[in-house]
Design a protein around this motif. Structure first.
Motif, mmCIF file in Angstrom:
data_model
loop_
_atom_site.group_PDB
_atom_site.id
_atom_site.type_symbol
_atom_site.label_atom_id
_atom_site.label_comp_id
_atom_site.label_asym_id
_atom_site.label_seq_id
_atom_site.Cartn_x
_atom_site.Cartn_y
_atom_site.Cartn_z
ATOM 1 N N GLY A 47 3.659 37.259 40.199
ATOM 2 C CA GLY A 47 4.491 38.459 40.178
ATOM 3 C C GLY A 47 4.850 38.876 38.764
ATOM 4 O O GLY A 47 4.856 40.072 38.439
ATOM 5 N N GLY A 48 5.138 37.906 37.892
ATOM 6 C CA GLY A 48 5.448 38.226 36.502
ATOM 7 C C GLY A 48 4.270 38.839 35.777
ATOM 8 O O GLY A 48 4.433 39.775 34.978
ATOM 9 N N CYS A 49 3.065 38.332 36.038
ATOM 10 C CA CYS A 49 1.861 38.904 35.425
ATOM 11 C C CYS A 49 1.634 40.338 35.881
ATOM 12 O O CYS A 49 1.190 41.194 35.108
ATOM 13 C CB CYS A 49 0.640 38.048 35.757
ATOM 14 S SG CYS A 49 0.578 36.457 34.903
ATOM 15 N N VAL A 50 1.922 40.607 37.147
ATOM 16 C CA VAL A 50 1.771 41.969 37.672
ATOM 17 C C VAL A 50 2.697 42.934 36.934
ATOM 18 O O VAL A 50 2.284 44.010 36.473
ATOM 19 C CB VAL A 50 2.061 41.990 39.186
ATOM 20 C CG1 VAL A 50 2.211 43.425 39.685
ATOM 21 C CG2 VAL A 50 0.958 41.280 39.938
ATOM 22 N N ILE A 51 3.973 42.553 36.797
ATOM 23 C CA ILE A 51 4.941 43.423 36.120
ATOM 24 C C ILE A 51 4.567 43.594 34.651
ATOM 25 O O ILE A 51 4.668 44.693 34.090
ATOM 26 C CB ILE A 51 6.358 42.839 36.268
ATOM 27 C CG1 ILE A 51 6.740 42.780 37.754
ATOM 28 C CG2 ILE A 51 7.365 43.676 35.493
ATOM 29 C CD1 ILE A 51 8.065 42.099 38.017
ATOM 30 N N THR A 78 -10.463 47.011 38.178
ATOM 31 C CA THR A 78 -11.706 47.011 38.949
ATOM 32 C C THR A 78 -12.700 45.998 38.402
ATOM 33 O O THR A 78 -13.392 45.315 39.172
ATOM 34 C CB THR A 78 -12.332 48.411 38.952
ATOM 35 O OG1 THR A 78 -11.379 49.350 39.447
ATOM 36 C CG2 THR A 78 -13.572 48.454 39.814
ATOM 37 N N VAL A 79 -12.787 45.893 37.081
ATOM 38 C CA VAL A 79 -13.701 44.912 36.487
ATOM 39 C C VAL A 79 -13.335 43.502 36.939
ATOM 40 O O VAL A 79 -14.203 42.687 37.287
ATOM 41 C CB VAL A 79 -13.673 45.023 34.954
ATOM 42 C CG1 VAL A 79 -14.390 43.848 34.313
ATOM 43 C CG2 VAL A 79 -14.323 46.329 34.507
ATOM 44 N N ILE A 80 -12.049 43.207 36.951
ATOM 45 C CA ILE A 80 -11.623 41.873 37.366
ATOM 46 C C ILE A 80 -11.775 41.711 38.881
ATOM 47 O O ILE A 80 -12.092 40.625 39.375
ATOM 48 C CB ILE A 80 -10.173 41.619 36.905
ATOM 49 C CG1 ILE A 80 -10.123 41.666 35.375
ATOM 50 C CG2 ILE A 80 -9.672 40.282 37.407
ATOM 51 C CD1 ILE A 80 -8.771 41.440 34.787
ATOM 52 N N GLU A 81 -11.584 42.800 39.630
ATOM 53 C CA GLU A 81 -11.788 42.731 41.073
ATOM 54 C C GLU A 81 -13.236 42.377 41.403
ATOM 55 O O GLU A 81 -13.507 41.631 42.352
ATOM 56 C CB GLU A 81 -11.426 44.069 41.717
ATOM 57 C CG GLU A 81 -11.541 44.062 43.233
ATOM 58 C CD GLU A 81 -11.263 45.428 43.820
ATOM 59 O OE1 GLU A 81 -10.953 45.494 45.017
ATOM 60 O OE2 GLU A 81 -11.378 46.428 43.094
ATOM 61 N N VAL A 82 -14.164 42.886 40.595
ATOM 62 C CA VAL A 82 -15.573 42.559 40.792
ATOM 63 C C VAL A 82 -15.793 41.061 40.671
ATOM 64 O O VAL A 82 -16.485 40.445 41.498
ATOM 65 C CB VAL A 82 -16.450 43.323 39.782
ATOM 66 C CG1 VAL A 82 -17.865 42.774 39.776
ATOM 67 C CG2 VAL A 82 -16.468 44.802 40.113
ATOM 68 N N VAL A 233 -3.593 37.608 36.794
ATOM 69 C CA VAL A 233 -3.392 38.077 38.171
ATOM 70 C C VAL A 233 -4.544 37.643 39.060
ATOM 71 O O VAL A 233 -4.352 37.051 40.129
ATOM 72 C CB VAL A 233 -3.228 39.611 38.209
ATOM 73 C CG1 VAL A 233 -3.319 40.121 39.643
ATOM 74 C CG2 VAL A 233 -1.897 40.021 37.595
ATOM 75 N N VAL A 234 -5.775 37.939 38.632
ATOM 76 C CA VAL A 234 -6.910 37.667 39.504
ATOM 77 C C VAL A 234 -7.187 36.172 39.625
ATOM 78 O O VAL A 234 -7.547 35.683 40.703
ATOM 79 C CB VAL A 234 -8.161 38.432 39.023
ATOM 80 C CG1 VAL A 234 -8.737 37.818 37.763
ATOM 81 C CG2 VAL A 234 -9.200 38.472 40.122
ATOM 82 N N GLY A 264 -4.588 43.494 47.938
ATOM 83 C CA GLY A 264 -3.215 43.875 47.629
ATOM 84 C C GLY A 264 -2.719 43.253 46.339
ATOM 85 O O GLY A 264 -2.038 43.914 45.540
ATOM 86 N N LEU A 265 -3.059 41.981 46.104
ATOM 87 C CA LEU A 265 -2.639 41.327 44.870
ATOM 88 C C LEU A 265 -3.296 41.957 43.649
ATOM 89 O O LEU A 265 -2.654 42.194 42.633
ATOM 90 C CB LEU A 265 -2.982 39.834 44.936
ATOM 91 C CG LEU A 265 -2.147 38.986 45.898
ATOM 92 C CD1 LEU A 265 -2.719 37.580 46.008
ATOM 93 C CD2 LEU A 265 -0.692 38.942 45.443
ATOM 94 N N VAL A 266 -4.594 42.233 43.755
ATOM 95 C CA VAL A 266 -5.311 42.800 42.620
ATOM 96 C C VAL A 266 -4.814 44.214 42.305
ATOM 97 O O VAL A 266 -4.749 44.623 41.142
ATOM 98 C CB VAL A 266 -6.824 42.798 42.890
ATOM 99 C CG1 VAL A 266 -7.577 43.519 41.794
ATOM 100 C CG2 VAL A 266 -7.336 41.356 42.994
ATOM 101 N N LEU A 267 -4.444 44.968 43.346
ATOM 102 C CA LEU A 267 -4.008 46.352 43.155
ATOM 103 C C LEU A 267 -2.515 46.472 42.868
ATOM 104 O O LEU A 267 -2.023 47.589 42.646
ATOM 105 C CB LEU A 267 -4.342 47.177 44.397
ATOM 106 C CG LEU A 267 -5.820 47.429 44.671
ATOM 107 C CD1 LEU A 267 -6.012 48.065 46.033
ATOM 108 C CD2 LEU A 267 -6.424 48.302 43.579
ATOM 109 N N ALA A 268 -1.805 45.356 42.871
ATOM 110 C CA ALA A 268 -0.354 45.412 42.651
ATOM 111 C C ALA A 268 0.039 46.074 41.327
ATOM 112 O O ALA A 268 0.985 46.869 41.298
ATOM 113 C CB ALA A 268 0.235 44.003 42.744
ATOM 114 N N PRO A 269 -0.643 45.791 40.197
ATOM 115 C CA PRO A 269 -0.251 46.474 38.950
ATOM 116 C C PRO A 269 -0.366 47.991 39.053
ATOM 117 O O PRO A 269 0.540 48.716 38.626
ATOM 118 C CB PRO A 269 -1.248 45.909 37.927
ATOM 119 C CG PRO A 269 -1.661 44.597 38.477
ATOM 120 C CD PRO A 269 -1.682 44.778 39.960
ATOM 121 N N GLU A 270 -1.449 48.490 39.632
ATOM 122 C CA GLU A 270 -1.602 49.935 39.773
ATOM 123 C C GLU A 270 -0.575 50.507 40.732
ATOM 124 O O GLU A 270 -0.071 51.617 40.540
ATOM 125 C CB GLU A 270 -3.017 50.263 40.250
ATOM 126 C CG GLU A 270 -4.068 50.028 39.180
ATOM 127 C CD GLU A 270 -5.468 50.167 39.750
ATOM 128 O OE1 GLU A 270 -5.778 49.447 40.717
ATOM 129 O OE2 GLU A 270 -6.228 50.983 39.231
#
Length: 366
Positions: A47-51, A78-82, A233-234, A264-270
């Protein structure tokens, strides 16, 4: 010059620098494998990394301006999601080919319904009615509809290979088409028709509208820590995934929920950045983030996953089932109607959130 240090501290507070480093350290120490306590600490650091990622993305965006700023977070995530989806494809847990598809589909549904709906609702509750540039949103929805159908629907209706699969030549062709569509959209957004994606100047200005932009040094530091935060995060999400998968299976729930949770976790920052912009009456920025990340999810993720599938000979199930097709078609139709006037109220936000609730519920109870 004496004011330089306070300025840096204001733009890059210590917590925003600490969380990304601690997140990566937690991954290196395999904290998530140290029992329930380690899992809890890893979740807090996640959660801290997301914020922190949201904060650094905003610093960079304030420096480069719109719409380039919104591209920073979308492309980075997206690059990290890949890499996360590819790692799932190479794992031996569950149906790897279906999990990759479920993650991409979940990302689209989260962006198109949850993020967009929450932004519309939060912004309208505070500002009653919000405006945005219709031409830019219409262009994004046009490309999103084309790429979604070509990637997730058409495989069900081709005859070269039975089932929800593309033949190798078809997969390569669709991957190329996705890259062409996304590249053309980025060209239009960033160069040829940049004004389509800029705020129209109406409504309240954000609190930092007249603030001095961060220095080049601050921006590069923020960009570096943005990458570190996103990696944290990823990787934390990946290390927490086995515990999540075990909990899902032990509860007798569908394995597709793992893809939903990871997306959901990967998209949390956006998500946080988009909602924050909507609260400041910057709906154009929110929609740029949301729709841009949806386009990047398909335009970059599908080609990358396709390359891995073709190179390693891994099966790649892309076609969604009838339920998914219905929800995708309904979501695209509602998005076209709700964002078709250039003005939004709480009603549109509630409709999108209800669609997301239906998607989530029917995933749990298929």
């Amino acid at each position: 010059m004496p004011a330089a240090a306070p300025a840096v501290a204001q733009a890059l507070p210590r917590w925003s620098l600490a969380f990304p480093v601690l997140g990566v350290l937690a991954v290196l120490l395999s904290l998530a494998k140290m029992g329930p306590g380690g899992i809890a600490v890893a979740a807090i650091l996640l959660g801290g990394c997301v914020i922190a990622a949201v904060h650094h993305a905003e610093v960079v965006a304030h420096r480069v301006g719109e719409p380039f700023g919104t591209l920073v977070l979308a492309v980075s995530v997206t690059v990290i999601e890949v890499s996360l989806i590819v790692s799932l494809m190479l794992s031996d847990s569950g149906d790897a080919s279906a999990l990759a598809r479920d993650t991409v589909f979940a990302a689209i549904m989260i962006i198109l319904n949850f993020i967009v709906g929450l932004c519309l609702l939060v912004g309208a509750m505070r500002h009653h009615e919000q405006r945005f540039v219709l031409r830019g949103v219409s262009a994004a929805l046009c490309v999103l509809a084309a790429m979604s159908v070509l990637s997730l629907v058409l495989p069900n209706y081709t005859s070269s290979v039975a089932g929800p699969y593309y033949a190798p030549s078809q997969l390569a062709f669709v991957a190329t088409v996705s890259l062409v569509l996304y590249g053309t959209f980025v060209l239009v957004q960033a160069v040829r028709h940049r004004h389509y994606f800029l705020p129209d100047g109406e409504g309240d200005l954000p609190a930092d509208a007249h603030a001095a932009p961060p220095t080049v040094r601050e921006s590069w530091i923020a960009f570096g820590f943005l990458l570190v935060a996103l990696v944290g995060v990823v990787l934390l999400a990946k290390t927490l995934a086995p515990a999540l998968e075990s909990a899902v299976l032990s509860a007798g729930l569908p394995i597709a929920l793992v893809g939903v949770a990871i997306a959901g976790l990967v998209l949390a920052p956006e998500s946080l950045a988009a909602v924050k912009a909507a609260r400041r009456n910057r709906l154009q920025t929110s929609l740029n983030l949301a729709l841009g990340s949806a386009l990047a999810t398909i335009g970059l993720t599908i080609p990358a996953v396709a390359v891995v599938s073709l190179m390693l000979g891994l099966p790649l199930s892309l076609g969604v089932d009838a339920k998914g097709l219905t929800l995708l078609a309904l979501s695209l139709l509602v998005a076209t109607l709700s964002l078709g006037t250039g003005r939004t109220t709480v009603l549109q936000g509630v409709v999108h959130l209800v669609l997301f609730a239906v998607y989530l519920f029917t995933t749990i109870v298929p």
